[in-house]
Each structure stands twice: as C-alpha cells, then as structure tokens.
Design a protein around this motif. Structure first.
Motif, mmCIF file in Angstrom:
data_model
loop_
_atom_site.group_PDB
_atom_site.id
_atom_site.type_symbol
_atom_site.label_atom_id
_atom_site.label_comp_id
_atom_site.label_asym_id
_atom_site.label_seq_id
_atom_site.Cartn_x
_atom_site.Cartn_y
_atom_site.Cartn_z
ATOM 1 N N LEU A 20 2.333 1.710 -3.278
ATOM 2 C CA LEU A 20 1.483 2.285 -4.436
ATOM 3 C C LEU A 20 1.215 3.853 -4.249
ATOM 4 O O LEU A 20 1.117 4.644 -5.089
ATOM 5 C CB LEU A 20 0.151 1.391 -4.175
ATOM 6 N N ARG A 21 1.099 4.224 -3.077
ATOM 7 C CA ARG A 21 0.721 5.533 -2.779
ATOM 8 C C ARG A 21 1.967 6.284 -2.887
ATOM 9 O O ARG A 21 1.942 7.578 -3.364
ATOM 10 C CB ARG A 21 0.751 5.739 -1.172
ATOM 11 N N VAL A 37 0.965 -1.407 0.006
ATOM 12 C CA VAL A 37 0.122 0.108 0.137
ATOM 13 C C VAL A 37 0.788 0.904 0.242
ATOM 14 O O VAL A 37 0.696 2.291 -0.675
ATOM 15 C CB VAL A 37 -0.713 -0.161 1.151
ATOM 16 N N THR A 58 -6.350 8.615 -12.235
ATOM 17 C CA THR A 58 -6.314 7.371 -11.484
ATOM 18 C C THR A 58 -5.367 7.578 -10.299
ATOM 19 O O THR A 58 -5.809 7.232 -9.133
ATOM 20 C CB THR A 58 -5.784 6.322 -12.191
ATOM 21 N N ALA A 59 -4.314 8.052 -10.706
ATOM 22 C CA ALA A 59 -3.206 8.441 -9.459
ATOM 23 C C ALA A 59 -3.729 9.118 -8.472
ATOM 24 O O ALA A 59 -3.494 9.133 -7.031
ATOM 25 C CB ALA A 59 -2.053 9.080 -10.104
ATOM 26 N N GLY A 117 -7.481 8.526 -1.771
ATOM 27 C CA GLY A 117 -7.996 7.248 -0.973
ATOM 28 C C GLY A 117 -6.886 6.663 -0.204
ATOM 29 O O GLY A 117 -7.529 6.298 1.021
ATOM 30 N N LEU A 118 -5.804 6.530 -0.470
ATOM 31 C CA LEU A 118 -4.752 5.765 0.235
ATOM 32 C C LEU A 118 -4.504 6.705 1.376
ATOM 33 O O LEU A 118 -4.065 6.503 2.800
ATOM 34 C CB LEU A 118 -3.685 5.491 -0.462
ATOM 35 N N CYS A 137 1.793 6.755 -6.865
ATOM 36 C CA CYS A 137 0.874 7.784 -7.298
ATOM 37 C C CYS A 137 1.189 9.206 -7.001
ATOM 38 O O CYS A 137 1.170 10.004 -7.654
ATOM 39 C CB CYS A 137 -0.211 7.360 -6.457
ATOM 40 N N TYR A 140 -7.076 6.313 3.996
ATOM 41 C CA TYR A 140 -6.801 4.984 4.597
ATOM 42 C C TYR A 140 -5.656 5.168 5.559
ATOM 43 O O TYR A 140 -5.690 4.315 6.663
ATOM 44 C CB TYR A 140 -6.549 4.125 3.313
ATOM 45 N N LEU A 180 -7.036 10.014 -7.604
ATOM 46 C CA LEU A 180 -7.856 9.347 -6.623
ATOM 47 C C LEU A 180 -7.436 8.249 -5.805
ATOM 48 O O LEU A 180 -7.684 8.223 -4.722
ATOM 49 C CB LEU A 180 -9.078 8.738 -7.465
ATOM 50 N N THR A 181 -6.371 7.501 -6.478
ATOM 51 C CA THR A 181 -5.938 6.409 -5.472
ATOM 52 C C THR A 181 -5.028 7.131 -4.459
ATOM 53 O O THR A 181 -5.109 6.822 -3.105
ATOM 54 C CB THR A 181 -4.968 5.590 -6.356
ATOM 55 N N HIS A 182 -4.138 8.165 -4.717
ATOM 56 C CA HIS A 182 -3.778 8.826 -3.643
ATOM 57 C C HIS A 182 -4.533 9.478 -2.709
ATOM 58 O O HIS A 182 -4.111 9.257 -1.427
ATOM 59 C CB HIS A 182 -2.680 10.115 -4.254
#
Length: 577
Positions: free
Chosen positions: A20-21, A17, A71-72, A78-79, A24, A82, A74-76
C-alpha cells in the motif's frame, strides 16, 4: 449445507502495508515527476512554465484525481510514521534507513509551501503561480530558495530509492537501468536549471514597477496579515507533525520495555547457533540484531521468498501467516505449514528452524550481482554445441595437444556467441551451453542465437584452415537451439557455484544437438525458435523428431549448413524494416 468458503481475491491477498505504501508512493512520484518537468520549462521561459502549470493543475486538481492524490499523500505519510514505529532493526542496508529519514523529512519541509499555495487559495483565494513563487524565492526571501532546493532533492532521491526497490527484481530491470539512471539525473537537473532560469528572469522583471503592479497584487500574494496567519498555520502543522514523530518514537520505547518485561524467547538456527530475543521480533529481525547471516533479497519486504525457513518440530503454536505471507508462499508453490517467511514470522515461544537459502554465497560468474543469482524465471534461448570426433582426436594425439585443439574450438565457439550478444555459460568436455536473452527480448534472442550458429560455422572454418597442417580431418560440430521459460540462478556449493539455466528448454536444446549426429546436419532448430524469430515458415525444412523425455514428437527444422542461418535472419530483418 455449508456455504463454500469465499476466498480473498489474489490482488487483495498480495497487498500488505508495504505494498500500500508503494502504491501511494508511485502516485506521489508521478506528481513529483510532473512538477519537476513543469519546472524544467523555465529553461524556455516563465510563460512556458505558466502554460505547463495550467495543464498540470488541470489534471491533478480534477476532483477524482485530487481525491486519489491527497489520500495517497496522507496515507503515505501515515505509513511512513508507522514504519518508524514498526521497524525494529535499521541495519538492513544503509540505503533503507536513509530512505525512511528522507521520507519523514519531506512533510516538515513542504508544509510551508503547501499551506502558502493550496491553503492560501482555499482560505483567501490567492492566485499564486510561478511569477509570485519565483519572486518570493529570488527577491523577497532568498533563504527559502535553499529550503525549496533541499526539499526537491530530498523528495526526488526518496522517490528514486523507492522506485529502485520496486523494480530491481523485475526481469527487465537490467536492460532498463541505464535509461532509468539517465532520467533520474536529467529530470532534477533540468528542473533546478529551469527554476534558476525562471528566477533570474523574474528578478530582472521585478525591477519594473508595472510588472510588480500586475503580479504582486493582493489577490495574488495576499496581505501581510494573511501571510502571518498562513505562517502560523504552517508552523502549527509542522509542530503537530513532529509531535507524531515523537509519539512514534515514544511508542517504540514503550514497546521495547513491554517486550523486555514480556520475556525472552530462544531461536535456534539448526546449526548450533542460538540467540535470545524479546517476543515480537520477526525471525529476520532477530538474525539482523545478532548479526546472523540471513538471505533476504527484498530486504524483508515480503516481495521474495529467499528468507524462507523450515520449522523443526511442532509448528502448530505459531501465528497464522498474514495474507501477504500466505500469498508469497502460494506463489512459490509451498503448501508445507512448516515453511515460513522469516521476515513475517513473529514467534511467541522458543523456536528451532533452519534456513532454506544459504546467505552470502558468491557466484564465480559476474551475473551473481543481479537478483537472478537467487533464482528467476524468464524466457531464454539455449544453444548447445558439441565437437564431433573428439574421442578419435584424443586417441591419436598427446593429451596436451588434444586440450589445445579443444580449447581453440571452444574459443572459436565462444567468440561467435559473444559477438552475437550471447553468454557462454557452461563448458562440458568439448561441448558448450550458451544463453541468449539475458539482456534482450525473446525475438532478438532467437535471432541472436541463429546468427551465433552461423558465426560458429564461420569461425570453425577459419580454425580448420589454421590447423589444416595438423588435422587429418576438419573439425565438425553439431548445434541444437531451443527457447522457452527457464530458471536462472546460482547453482552449486560454497566456492563451486556457477550461474546457469535450468528447465525443459535447456534439456530440449541438448537433445536437438544430439540429433544432429543421426540426421547428419550441422544444426537443428526448434519450431519455437523459427516462430519467435519471425522467420518464414518455409525458410527451413521441417522434420518430426521424437525427443527423449517427451511423449509427443516435436516439430524441428533441420539445417544442413549453419552458415545460411545468418542470411535468413538478415533477410527477415530487412523485410521487417
């Protein structure tokens, strides 16, 4: 026949995780950097800003790139939410919760700008570019300028912190740090100056009615009704975002309540220290919660192995290592199932263990402030130098006189090493180990070591002349030089810790220095040094030498007079230039 197991590719195993962060975040930081450089064009003119934004948009709105970027983003985001939920302790370092808070504030601050520009274009085909935005900030709604300035600074600082955490363990970071710091200061400074200069220009030009008619049309800024609609959308999205943050905080509270009801477990550190924590905490989080010192260079990101622990007793009931933990343990060559990463292991029952790395040890060497103090593999050049005839010297002098001469010898040697970019590292009797390459590439390190050998010869000549009235024979010396991959780090115990290098390359350099006695020369240089320094193949006579501890003989170069090495390096550098 059973099929062979399919192993997960190493890249996938290495990606968790946090990784991935990070990926992004790097994509977003590239976008922010591009945007900042575009703003900096305002120091030239608004027209230059518009030309720059054309190419900026051409790249970032190219469909494949746009998909990756959004995508990066929104993912960043969201993470980040989290991470707010997942992180149990915020007492790692001040900079880490600061980074999280700054990152979580960015979506709320940028929402209005994104909706006004991107959604305005999508819904109403608004063509908002620099003239329209600068007019908004400097004329129509100056208050928004401060919001945008704060947003730019927060986004930049957040990104720089992330880049720092990513690069600080890299071998090149020490050399690159001054340049990265310069960029981190100059880019936002020039960007803000560009916005200011562009805004001043637009503010003056906006007094002209013709400029207003050309740049503030309905197609460019929209109607009041359209603006109100976009504001309501931005407000709704912002409220929704704050709702997600509230849910994350509520989930933290629910988890804490559940963990307290689920029972407590005891963690024993193997030194008499025992703490009780709720189930679900990692061992490292438990250490931080109870202020138990625990080594963790990467801050619990599973990017190093310094938080490793060895389980005492049964380890069968422990959770299986995550792919990321398994990857790190494999990288450090650990196959023992009783060794785990404290930042990743979340025990569900009582656990006894001891730490493999002692925390809070302080090196006596300045290098201790770097990640290498824990241990790092890199290419270094080792130079061993030894004083010849020191035993006979001591037999015929008072002890303090001998110490004086040896210290003058080591001082002359150290001066030559420092003058050529090396580090005097270890002093053993009348000998010394010097390291080259801590802040230079391999080729430069090899050339520095060769020049240092020549400098040693020159300085010893001067010392012999200075002490000629007291020396029956001139001081002689032997030098061995070899390069290769070594482990550098702090070695020792408690107050007796030194920064040094360990590895075959260091041992070979010591053996070469010993061989100067039998070959009656001042220095012996390995073939590796000659090749990496890019010296001519016939620059020095070759010799096959049997090295203790090696099965095969080793090609070395014999140097009768070390002073000639400086001329060889200078000649090579002139040819290369």
């Amino acid at each position: 026949m059973a099929a062979a197991p399919v192993h997960m590719p190493e890249l996938v195993r290495a990606t968790g995780v946090r990784q991935l962060r990070l990926i992004c975040g790097i994509i977003l930081f590239a976008y922010v950097s591009s945007h900042f450089l575009n703003h900096a064009l305002g120091n030239i003119s608004v027209d230059a800003m518009e030309v720059g934004v054309y190419y900026h948009t051409l790249f970032w709105q190219f469909l494949p790139v746009a998909i990756v970027f959004y995508t990066a983003a929104l993912t960043h985001m969201g993470l980040g939410i989290y991470a707010l939920y997942q992180r149990r302790q915020f007492r790692w370092r001040t900079i880490e919760p600061l980074q999280l808070v700054l990152g979580l504030s960015i979506p709320a601050l940028v929402m209005g700008h994104v909706v006004g520009v991107r959604l305005g274009y999508t819904l109403y085909d608004h063509q908002k570019l620099y003239p329209q935005e600068l007019y908004l900030f400097f004329v129509a709604a100056p208050g928004r300028l401060w919001q945008m300035t704060i947003l730019l600074l927060i986004a930049w600082v957040h990104g720089c912190i992330g880049i720092f955490f990513w690069l600080r363990l890299k071998p090149f970071f020490t050399r690159a740090a001054p340049y990265l710091l310069a960029a981190a200061v100059l880019i936002p400074t020039l960007s803000l100056l560009g916005i200011y200069q562009g805004g001043r220009s637009v503010a003056v030009e906006s007094e002209d009615r013709e400029w207003r008619s050309q740049n503030l049309t309905r197609d460019q800024v929209g109607t009041v009704a359209e603006g109100n609609t976009l504001d309501r959308i931005a407000g709704g999205l912002t409220i929704g975002y704050f709702g997600l943050l509230a849910l994350a905080l509520a989930a933290r509270g629910a988890r804490a309540l559940r963990e307290r009801r689920g029972g407590m477990i005891a963690l024993s550190y193997g030194n008499g220290k025992t703490v009780r924590v709720p189930k679900g905490l990692s061992v490292l989080e438990a250490s931080l919660r109870h202020n138990v010192p625990h080594a963790s260079v990467c801050g619990g990101r599973a990017r190093c192995s310094t938080c490793r622990i060895r389980i005492i007793g049964d380890h069968e009931a422990l959770p299986e290592p995550s792919p990321r933990e398994a990857f790190v343990l494999t990288r450090v060559g650990t196959s023992d199932p009783s060794i785990r990463l404290a930042c990743q292991l979340r025990p569900t029952s009582d656990l006894s263990f001891f730490q493999l790395f002692t925390p809070h040890t302080v090196s006596a060497n300045a290098q201790a402030s770097t990640p290498a103090s824990i241990g790092q593999e890199r290419y270094l050049v080792s130079l061993f130098v030894d004083m010849r005839g020191s035993t006979q010297l001591a037999e015929k002098r008072l002890p303090f006189d001998t110490v004086f001469i040896v210290n003058r010898f080591l001082g002359a040697v150290s001066q030559a090493v420092i003058e050529n970019g090396g580090l005097p590292n270890q002093f053993v009797g009348d000998g010394m180990l010097a390291l080259f390459g801590l802040s230079a590439d391999p080729q430069a390190a090899c050339r520095q070591a060769l020049k240092a050998a020549a400098g040693i010869a020159t300085h010893i000549d001067e010392l012999n002349e200075l002490l000629s009235h007291d020396l029956r024979q001139p001081i002689r010396f032997g030098i061995g030089i070899h390069g290769g991959e070594v482990i550098i780090g702090d070695i020792g115990y408690r107050d007796h810790i030194v920064f040094t290098a360990l590895g075959d390359a260091v041992n070979v350099a010591a053996r070469l220095q010993d061989m100067t006695k039998t070959l009656a020369c001042e220095a012996i240089v390995s073939e590796e040094i000659l090749r990496t320094a890019d010296l001519a193949d016939d620059a020095l006579p070759q010799h096959e030498a049997a090295i203790r501890g090696r099965d095969e003989p080793m090609a070395v170069r014999v140097v009768a007079d070390a002073r000639e090495l400086a001329a060889l390096v200078d000649r090579t550098e002139r040819v290369a230039a």
